[in-house]
Motif scaffolding. Structure first.
Motif, PDB file in Angstrom:
ATOM      1  N   ARG A 121       0.858  -1.192   0.000  1.00 17.58           N
ATOM      2  CA  ARG A 121       0.000   0.000   0.000  1.00 17.58           C
ATOM      3  C   ARG A 121       0.893   1.241   0.000  1.00 17.58           C
ATOM      4  O   ARG A 121       1.165   1.815   1.057  1.00 17.58           O
ATOM      5  N   PRO A 122       1.343   1.673  -1.198  1.00 18.99           N
ATOM      6  CA  PRO A 122       2.333   2.747  -1.278  1.00 18.99           C
ATOM      7  C   PRO A 122       1.783   4.164  -1.168  1.00 18.99           C
ATOM      8  O   PRO A 122       2.531   5.128  -1.320  1.00 18.99           O
ATOM      9  N   HIS A 139      -3.242   3.064   1.310  1.00 23.12           N
ATOM     10  CA  HIS A 139      -4.048   2.690   0.152  1.00 23.12           C
ATOM     11  C   HIS A 139      -3.182   2.058  -0.919  1.00 23.12           C
ATOM     12  O   HIS A 139      -2.003   2.365  -1.039  1.00 23.12           O
ATOM     13  N   ARG A 140      -3.808   1.202  -1.730  1.00 23.63           N
ATOM     14  CA  ARG A 140      -3.087   0.470  -2.774  1.00 23.63           C
ATOM     15  C   ARG A 140      -2.797   1.299  -4.014  1.00 23.63           C
ATOM     16  O   ARG A 140      -1.878   0.991  -4.763  1.00 23.63           O
ATOM     17  N   SER A 141      -3.604   2.344  -4.271  1.00 24.69           N
ATOM     18  CA  SER A 141      -3.424   3.124  -5.493  1.00 24.69           C
ATOM     19  C   SER A 141      -3.748   4.587  -5.241  1.00 24.69           C
ATOM     20  O   SER A 141      -4.427   4.932  -4.268  1.00 24.69           O
ATOM     21  N   TRP A 173       5.134   6.380  -1.116  1.00 27.34           N
ATOM     22  CA  TRP A 173       6.369   5.688  -0.780  1.00 27.34           C
ATOM     23  C   TRP A 173       7.386   5.884  -1.895  1.00 27.34           C
ATOM     24  O   TRP A 173       7.094   5.676  -3.069  1.00 27.34           O
ATOM     25  N   SER A 174       8.585   6.304  -1.538  1.00 27.93           N
ATOM     26  CA  SER A 174       9.673   6.456  -2.493  1.00 27.93           C
ATOM     27  C   SER A 174      10.549   5.214  -2.447  1.00 27.93           C
ATOM     28  O   SER A 174      11.200   4.953  -1.433  1.00 27.93           O
ATOM     29  N   TYR A 192      14.356   6.238  -2.197  1.00 30.88           N
ATOM     30  CA  TYR A 192      14.875   6.683  -0.897  1.00 30.88           C
ATOM     31  C   TYR A 192      14.381   5.841   0.279  1.00 30.88           C
ATOM     32  O   TYR A 192      14.788   6.068   1.413  1.00 30.88           O
ATOM     33  N   ALA A 193      13.487   4.888   0.006  1.00 30.48           N
ATOM     34  CA  ALA A 193      12.948   3.983   1.035  1.00 30.48           C
ATOM     35  C   ALA A 193      12.332   4.742   2.205  1.00 30.48           C
ATOM     36  O   ALA A 193      12.629   4.493   3.370  1.00 30.48           O
ATOM     37  N   ARG A 194      11.458   5.693   1.840  1.00 32.89           N
ATOM     38  CA  ARG A 194      10.767   6.465   2.878  1.00 32.89           C
ATOM     39  C   ARG A 194       9.505   7.083   2.280  1.00 32.89           C
ATOM     40  O   ARG A 194       9.330   7.164   1.070  1.00 32.89           O
TER      41      ARG A 194
END
Length: 74
Positions: free
Chosen positions: A8-9, A25-27, A57-58, A61-63
Protein backbone atom coordinates in the motif's frame (compact mmCIF):
# COMPACT_ATOMS: atom_id res chain seq x y z
CA UNK A 1 19.87 -4.03 0.98
CA UNK A 2 17.16 -1.96 -0.73
CA UNK A 3 13.80 -1.57 0.94
CA UNK A 4 10.82 -3.18 -0.78
CA UNK A 5 7.88 -1.15 -1.98
CA UNK A 6 4.98 -1.67 0.45
CA UNK A 7 1.78 -3.27 -0.84
CA UNK A 8 0.00 0.00 0.00
CA UNK A 9 2.33 2.75 -1.28
CA UNK A 10 -0.10 5.66 -0.74
CA UNK A 11 -0.68 7.08 2.73
CA UNK A 12 -3.11 9.69 4.00
CA UNK A 13 -2.47 11.58 7.22
CA UNK A 14 -5.64 13.07 8.69
CA UNK A 15 -4.60 15.70 11.24
CA UNK A 16 -7.14 16.37 13.99
CA UNK A 17 -6.84 18.59 17.08
CA UNK A 18 -5.70 15.65 19.22
CA UNK A 19 -3.90 13.23 16.93
CA UNK A 20 -2.92 12.09 13.45
CA UNK A 21 -4.88 9.25 11.86
CA UNK A 22 -3.05 7.31 9.17
CA UNK A 23 -4.64 5.26 6.40
CA UNK A 24 -2.78 3.38 3.66
CA UNK A 25 -4.05 2.69 0.15
CA UNK A 26 -3.09 0.47 -2.77
CA UNK A 27 -3.42 3.12 -5.49
CA UNK A 28 -3.60 6.86 -6.06
CA UNK A 29 -7.28 6.73 -7.18
CA UNK A 30 -8.17 4.77 -4.04
CA UNK A 31 -6.40 7.33 -1.85
CA UNK A 32 -8.13 10.25 -3.56
CA UNK A 33 -11.56 8.62 -3.22
CA UNK A 34 -10.90 8.66 0.53
CA UNK A 35 -9.78 12.33 0.31
CA UNK A 36 -13.06 13.21 -1.45
CA UNK A 37 -15.11 11.31 1.13
CA UNK A 38 -13.29 13.05 4.00
CA UNK A 39 -13.84 16.46 2.41
CA UNK A 40 -17.58 15.68 2.26
CA UNK A 41 -17.54 14.76 5.96
CA UNK A 42 -15.68 18.00 6.74
CA UNK A 43 -18.21 20.05 4.73
CA UNK A 44 -21.12 18.39 6.53
CA UNK A 45 -19.55 19.03 9.94
CA UNK A 46 -19.14 15.37 10.92
CA UNK A 47 -15.33 15.34 10.78
CA UNK A 48 -12.76 16.93 13.09
CA UNK A 49 -9.99 16.79 10.45
CA UNK A 50 -8.08 20.06 10.08
CA UNK A 51 -5.60 18.98 7.40
CA UNK A 52 -5.15 16.08 4.98
CA UNK A 53 -1.68 15.19 3.76
CA UNK A 54 -1.03 12.69 0.95
CA UNK A 55 2.28 10.83 0.95
CA UNK A 56 3.74 8.32 -1.49
CA UNK A 57 6.37 5.69 -0.78
CA UNK A 58 9.67 6.46 -2.49
CA UNK A 59 11.39 3.27 -3.60
CA UNK A 60 14.53 5.23 -4.42
CA UNK A 61 14.88 6.68 -0.90
CA UNK A 62 12.95 3.98 1.03
CA UNK A 63 10.77 6.47 2.88
CA UNK A 64 7.44 8.27 2.74
CA UNK A 65 7.52 11.54 0.80
CA UNK A 66 5.03 14.40 0.71
CA UNK A 67 2.92 14.27 -2.45
CA UNK A 68 0.19 16.87 -1.84
CA UNK A 69 -1.86 18.63 0.83
CA UNK A 70 -5.38 18.56 -0.68
CA UNK A 71 -7.05 20.06 2.41
CA UNK A 72 -7.15 22.84 3.29
CA UNK A 73 -6.93 24.13 -0.24
CA UNK A 74 -4.54 27.04 -0.66
Amino acid sequence: MAAKKPSRPWRLLHMTPGSVVETKHRSQPEAYREVAAEKERIASGTSRVLRIRVEKWSVEYARWEHFETPYPEA
